[in-house]
Design a protein around this motif. Structure first.
Motif, PDB file in Angstrom:
ATOM      1  N   VAL A   1      54.198  38.511  28.027  1.00  0.00           N
ATOM      2  CA  VAL A   1      53.643  37.429  27.054  1.00  0.00           C
ATOM      3  C   VAL A   1      52.350  37.162  27.776  1.00  0.00           C
ATOM      4  O   VAL A   1      51.389  37.184  27.169  1.00  0.00           O
ATOM      5  CB  VAL A   1      54.473  36.477  26.468  1.00  0.00           C
ATOM      6  N   SER A   2      52.542  36.481  28.957  1.00  0.00           N
ATOM      7  CA  SER A   2      51.340  35.933  29.600  1.00  0.00           C
ATOM      8  C   SER A   2      50.132  36.824  30.004  1.00  0.00           C
ATOM      9  O   SER A   2      49.022  37.030  29.841  1.00  0.00           O
ATOM     10  CB  SER A   2      51.729  35.214  30.895  1.00  0.00           C
ATOM     11  N   ILE A   3      50.718  38.230  30.555  1.00  0.00           N
ATOM     12  CA  ILE A   3      49.632  39.281  30.980  1.00  0.00           C
ATOM     13  C   ILE A   3      49.116  39.626  29.712  1.00  0.00           C
ATOM     14  O   ILE A   3      47.827  40.003  29.607  1.00  0.00           O
ATOM     15  CB  ILE A   3      50.449  40.153  31.774  1.00  0.00           C
ATOM     16  N   ASN A   4      49.649  39.455  28.500  1.00  0.00           N
ATOM     17  CA  ASN A   4      49.125  40.172  27.233  1.00  0.00           C
ATOM     18  C   ASN A   4      48.235  38.985  26.616  1.00  0.00           C
ATOM     19  O   ASN A   4      47.575  39.476  25.691  1.00  0.00           O
ATOM     20  CB  ASN A   4      50.465  40.399  26.299  1.00  0.00           C
ATOM     21  N   GLN A   5      48.514  38.057  26.933  1.00  0.00           N
ATOM     22  CA  GLN A   5      47.704  36.458  26.228  1.00  0.00           C
ATOM     23  C   GLN A   5      46.166  37.034  26.061  1.00  0.00           C
ATOM     24  O   GLN A   5      45.595  36.822  25.092  1.00  0.00           O
ATOM     25  CB  GLN A   5      48.137  35.402  27.038  1.00  0.00           C
ATOM     26  N   PRO A   6      45.292  37.290  27.223  1.00  0.00           N
ATOM     27  CA  PRO A   6      44.040  37.405  27.196  1.00  0.00           C
ATOM     28  C   PRO A   6      43.422  38.292  26.171  1.00  0.00           C
ATOM     29  O   PRO A   6      42.716  37.827  25.318  1.00  0.00           O
ATOM     30  CB  PRO A   6      43.739  38.021  28.569  1.00  0.00           C
ATOM     31  N   PHE A   7      44.065  39.801  26.186  1.00  0.00           N
ATOM     32  CA  PHE A   7      43.802  40.585  24.983  1.00  0.00           C
ATOM     33  C   PHE A   7      44.323  39.972  23.866  1.00  0.00           C
ATOM     34  O   PHE A   7      43.210  40.221  22.714  1.00  0.00           O
ATOM     35  CB  PHE A   7      44.697  41.708  25.469  1.00  0.00           C
ATOM     36  N   THR A   8      45.345  39.337  23.706  1.00  0.00           N
ATOM     37  CA  THR A   8      45.826  38.952  22.198  1.00  0.00           C
ATOM     38  C   THR A   8      44.673  37.758  21.667  1.00  0.00           C
ATOM     39  O   THR A   8      44.310  37.962  20.562  1.00  0.00           O
ATOM     40  CB  THR A   8      47.103  38.185  22.335  1.00  0.00           C
ATOM     41  N   ILE A   9      44.364  37.034  22.583  1.00  0.00           N
ATOM     42  CA  ILE A   9      43.442  35.818  21.859  1.00  0.00           C
ATOM     43  C   ILE A   9      42.123  36.609  21.660  1.00  0.00           C
ATOM     44  O   ILE A   9      41.584  36.013  20.682  1.00  0.00           O
ATOM     45  CB  ILE A   9      43.429  34.670  22.774  1.00  0.00           C
TER      46      ILE A   9
ATOM     47  N   PHE B   1      41.102  37.487  33.835  1.00  0.00           N
ATOM     48  CA  PHE B   1      42.456  37.500  33.898  1.00  0.00           C
ATOM     49  C   PHE B   1      42.819  38.847  33.459  1.00  0.00           C
ATOM     50  O   PHE B   1      43.551  39.636  33.684  1.00  0.00           O
ATOM     51  CB  PHE B   1      43.269  36.611  33.108  1.00  0.00           C
ATOM     52  N   ARG B   2      42.141  39.435  32.060  1.00  0.00           N
ATOM     53  CA  ARG B   2      42.294  40.690  31.409  1.00  0.00           C
ATOM     54  C   ARG B   2      42.280  41.705  32.579  1.00  0.00           C
ATOM     55  O   ARG B   2      42.788  43.054  32.546  1.00  0.00           O
ATOM     56  CB  ARG B   2      41.652  40.913  30.382  1.00  0.00           C
ATOM     57  N   ALA B   3      41.165  41.613  33.530  1.00  0.00           N
ATOM     58  CA  ALA B   3      40.757  42.623  34.549  1.00  0.00           C
ATOM     59  C   ALA B   3      41.884  42.794  35.784  1.00  0.00           C
ATOM     60  O   ALA B   3      41.836  43.772  36.651  1.00  0.00           O
ATOM     61  CB  ALA B   3      39.251  42.259  35.010  1.00  0.00           C
ATOM     62  N   LEU B   4      42.590  41.881  35.907  1.00  0.00           N
ATOM     63  CA  LEU B   4      43.443  41.730  37.111  1.00  0.00           C
ATOM     64  C   LEU B   4      44.479  42.899  37.211  1.00  0.00           C
ATOM     65  O   LEU B   4      45.112  43.020  36.233  1.00  0.00           O
ATOM     66  CB  LEU B   4      44.199  40.394  37.174  1.00  0.00           C
ATOM     67  N   PRO B   5      44.271  43.702  38.124  1.00  0.00           N
ATOM     68  CA  PRO B   5      45.643  44.684  38.062  1.00  0.00           C
ATOM     69  C   PRO B   5      47.122  43.931  38.285  1.00  0.00           C
ATOM     70  O   PRO B   5      47.325  42.923  38.870  1.00  0.00           O
ATOM     71  CB  PRO B   5      45.520  45.295  39.472  1.00  0.00           C
ATOM     72  N   HIS B   6      47.945  44.399  37.351  1.00  0.00           N
ATOM     73  CA  HIS B   6      49.145  43.786  37.184  1.00  0.00           C
ATOM     74  C   HIS B   6      49.896  43.691  38.561  1.00  0.00           C
ATOM     75  O   HIS B   6      50.802  42.772  38.776  1.00  0.00           O
ATOM     76  CB  HIS B   6      49.875  44.612  36.198  1.00  0.00           C
ATOM     77  N   SER B   7      49.603  44.830  39.526  1.00  0.00           N
ATOM     78  CA  SER B   7      50.568  44.622  40.732  1.00  0.00           C
ATOM     79  C   SER B   7      50.054  43.122  41.512  1.00  0.00           C
ATOM     80  O   SER B   7      51.105  42.718  42.031  1.00  0.00           O
ATOM     81  CB  SER B   7      50.171  45.804  41.515  1.00  0.00           C
ATOM     82  N   VAL B   8      48.946  42.781  41.433  1.00  0.00           N
ATOM     83  CA  VAL B   8      48.618  41.688  42.086  1.00  0.00           C
ATOM     84  C   VAL B   8      49.505  40.350  41.481  1.00  0.00           C
ATOM     85  O   VAL B   8      49.930  39.541  42.625  1.00  0.00           O
ATOM     86  CB  VAL B   8      47.048  41.227  41.629  1.00  0.00           C
ATOM     87  N   LEU B   9      49.601  40.430  40.237  1.00  0.00           N
ATOM     88  CA  LEU B   9      50.741  39.422  39.540  1.00  0.00           C
ATOM     89  C   LEU B   9      52.007  39.595  40.084  1.00  0.00           C
ATOM     90  O   LEU B   9      52.484  38.363  40.619  1.00  0.00           O
ATOM     91  CB  LEU B   9      50.499  39.346  38.167  1.00  0.00           C
ATOM     92  N   VAL B  10      52.613  40.580  40.065  1.00  0.00           N
ATOM     93  CA  VAL B  10      53.829  41.056  40.257  1.00  0.00           C
ATOM     94  C   VAL B  10      54.178  40.491  41.935  1.00  0.00           C
ATOM     95  O   VAL B  10      55.171  40.058  42.094  1.00  0.00           O
ATOM     96  CB  VAL B  10      54.078  42.331  39.911  1.00  0.00           C
TER      97      VAL B  10
END
Lengths: 385, 341
Positions: free
Chosen positions: A254-262, A208-217
């Motif tokens: 928050v969700s986009i940031n979760q992988p890195f945070t955990i 999930f950390r690797a996914l480009p943000h535009s894909v999610l948006v």
């Protein structure tokens, strides 16, 4: 010399290293320093071809905005005193006046008060004092360095940049608080559990950390724009349109940031010895109680570091905020783009520079205060991960 | 830890990740096969202009979007198969360009030029970032203790600055007759316009990215250098290794895990290059994959967003990063099964 002779370096090598280091420092600081200088000049000076013109600002000076040698000397004196007091005197006062266990609140109150008094001294008392002193001193009181704050005034007051600033505060504040609350719980459990499930959650988080943000948006936007119609059957007329809502953006970031945070918090929790919460469990605590009473008091360094990185992500984000927030709720970084969509005159450009410097200034302070935490955060992720 | 407790701790985080990362992926996947467009009605319209004796009337067929009773535009969503992908990839034109070896024609298609730039950018910056980061780390490690703190402080600035602002700050040095353009012109004795052609913009973007990420590599390498085994270094000296040999055979192997870590993070981050395009406003010359999706998602003049094409280009972007990451994931899986994790 304590270094053995074989390890000592020849002069040439040392000079090469020193030269390289000096060159890198210049390269690293120059663009940021330069936009700082540009933002205080009139447009003619700011985009002048001669660098000396940009620094000394003859056109700005000619317009009657300038600093004399006395201004510079006194201003620097006040700045140096401020920094020294903040380093020496402030920590002592905080520790002696704040009640036990309330150090954080003590620091918050002290730093706000300190910042306010600095603003009063630097921007109100000092100019008034210098206004009296400058004419008395003759050549020392003549302006030599052009400097104007007109662009800052028009950005912050006329163009209502404070509005974007408040939005940025809301979004970053929300993201940091929620992602730390959710992330510490998950990070703790992932650090203490050796199960296959924990491993797979971590790997999934890495993907999930690797996914480009535009894909999610691209996934959020259609749903967010039409959310009122989608949710109407369940919520009735109270169904909100998620597009343009700061709290929806907070949830997304928050969700986009979760992988890195955990990942990061997990590596910090692995450094806290297992025996600590095991002892608490032997004494009859549940996992939650052990977490609350034994782990929480010792986890703050890791949490502060992770919080800094969450802050950076939310504060620096352009893609998500520019697509999911509308004009009235825009945060600072996307708002700056509107300056160059209308950059027709050089005045607009210098205003954009001033806005850019305004965005950078808090980050600069952040590095000054939290340099050690940032470095430890960067290395913690690498050495463990 | 019992499963129930574990689930309670991890629950909120996993829930958020599924709701806001996994679910959108599914919705993008579905959306890439759908096309939403306004329903159009053909209306016969008679327009009359006053004339002498009789009015002159003309009848024309006008296409109008249909409106519902609230005045909203009615839209339909239909399954269109691979149409969105075809529109993004433009396979016929691309194939024609490839078979006639016409590089310029291939680069006319947005997707392929974005793909070319994204891959070039990722692969060129990777060795540069590692090299520059290692060089700074070695230099700082050699420097006196008293200047290390300030150097680290200054080095962190490019890393911590908002990417868009960082790109802008470099752009302002070059734009128009900015001081660096003037200096270059003076030096090379010719007229230079840095924003008029693609390759100069790409050069500035490469510089910006290395400037922005090298501090990250530096800090990690610097931490790694503190743990180099001094005994090994000394025995290497006794064995007659010169400085270069020591770097090559002792220090770099020691840093190898860190190099892999930085390469991995850099690969993920640089593949989504986007802020540079905004900061340098280079969309007329250079675009990246992520910018392509962003552009489809921006409302056009009529306020419509091309969700179908955006989803298709998002899926293609994702396939790219998955392909780049597969070797790494396979290695992790082998390590896990081997029990060395």
């Amino acid at each position: 010399m304590s270094t053995p002779r074989a390890l000592r370096q020849p002069l040439g090598l040392r000079l090469t290293f020193a030269g390289f280091l000096a060159f890198w420092c210049l390269l690293a600081a120059f663009p940021i320093f330069w936009i700082g200088v540009m933002s205080f000049k009139s447009p003619v000076d700011a985009f002048a071809a001669n660098p000396l013109d940009v620094i000394f600002g003859p056109a700005t000076r000619a317009a009657g905005n300038g600093l004399s040698l006395l201004d510079i000397a006194l201003g620097l004196l006040v700045l140096v005193c401020t920094v020294r007091l903040a380093m020496r005197w402030l920590p002592r006062m905080v520790s002696s006046y704040s009640p036990g266990g309330q150090m954080i609140f003590g620091w918050v109150i002290a730093s706000v008060g300190y910042a306010l008094s600095f603003v009063v001294v630097f921007f109100v008392i000092l100019p008034a004092l210098l206004g009296v002193l400058n004419p008395l001193l003759g050549p020392l009181g003549h302006p030599v360095l052009g400097l104007t704050t007109a662009h800052y005034q028009s950005v912050w007051i006329e163009n209502a940049f404070y509005h974007n600033f408040i939005n940025s505060l809301i979004v970053t504040g929300g993201v940091v608080t929620i992602s730390l609350t959710v992330g510490t719980l998950a990070g703790f459990a992932l650090a203490r559990s050796g199960s296959n499930l924990a491993f797979w959650i971590l790997i999934l988080a890495l993907v999930f950390r690797a996914l480009p943000h535009s894909v999610l948006v691209a996934g959020y936007l259609p749903v967010f724009v039409n959310s009122a119609e989608i949710l109407r059957p369940y919520l009735g007329d109270a169904a909100p349109t998620l597009y343009g809502q700061p709290w929806a953006v907070i949830a997304v970031l928050v969700s986009i940031n979760q992988p890195f945070t955990i990942w990061m918090l997990r590596s910090f929790f692995q450094n806290i010895p297992n025996d600590l919460d095991e002892a608490a469990r032997v004494d009859g605590c549940t996992h939650f109680q052990a977490f609350r009473w034994v782990i929480m008091p010792v986890m703050w360094p890791g949490v502060i570091t992770t919080g800094l990185f969450s802050f950076l992500l939310a504060y620096n984000d352009f893609l998500v905020t520019s697509l999911l927030l509308d004009q009235s709720n825009q945060t600072m970084v996307p708002a700056i783009a509107s300056y160059f969509n209308r950059e027709t005159t050089t005045t607009d450009q210098v205003e954009a520079v001033a806005a850019a410097v305004s965005i950078t200034a808090p980050l600069f302070l952040l590095v000054m205060i939290f340099q050690r935490q940032i470095v430890s955060g960067l290395t913690a992720g690498a050495v463990k991960g | 830890m019992k499963f129930k407790t574990f689930a309670a701790f991890v629950g909120p985080s996993v829930f958020l990740m599924f709701l806001f990362i996994a679910a959108p992926l599914v919705s993008v996947f579905v959306g890439s096969f759908q096309l939403t467009q306004p329903v159009l009605d053909q209306i016969e319209e008679e327009t009359c202009t006053p004339g002498f004796l009789a009015q002159t009337c003309t009848t024309t067929m006008v296409t109008r979007p249909a409106l519902d009773e609230y005045g909203h535009i009615v839209t339909t969503t239909e399954w269109v198969g691979w149409l969105n992908y075809q529109r993004v990839l433009n396979p016929e034109a691309a194939w024609a360009a490839i078979s006639s070896f016409d590089w310029g024609a291939l680069m006319q298609i947005n997707f392929w030029s974005a793909l070319r730039f994204t891959l070039m950018f990722t692969l060129v910056t990777l060795p540069l970032v590692i090299g520059v980061g290692l060089a700074i780390a070695l230099a700082v490690n050699n420097a006196a203790k008293s200047i290390r703190g300030p150097v680290i402080f200054v080095s962190l600035l490019p890393f911590i600055i908002t990417p868009v602002i960082g790109a802008l700050s470099i752009r302002w040095l070059f734009i128009g007759d900015g001081i660096l353009t003037t200096a270059l012109e003076h030096w090379l004795n010719r007229d230079i316009a840095m924003f008029a052609q693609a390759w100069t913009i790409e050069l500035m973007m490469l510089f910006f990215r290395v400037w922005h990420v090298a501090p990250f590599a530096f800090v990690i390498f610097y931490a790694g250098l503190q743990t180099v085994n001094q005994d090994t270094l000394e025995s290497a000296i006794i064995d007659g290794a010169n400085r270069w040999d020591r770097l090559r055979y002792v220090i770099v192997p020691h840093l190898m895990p860190l190099i892999i870590f930085i390469a991995l993070i850099h690969l993920m981050d640089t593949y989504r290059v986007f802020e540079e395009i905004v900061g340098f406003t280079s969309q007329a010359h250079v675009i990246s994959l992520q910018w392509l999706t962003y552009d489809f998602l921006q409302p056009d003049d009529a306020g419509n967003r091309a969700f179908g094409r955006a989803s298709a280009s998002a899926m293609l972007t994702m396939v790219g990063i998955v392909v780049l990451l597969i070797p790494l994931l396979r290695r992790t899986w082998r390590d896990h099964k081997g029990g060395s994790y």
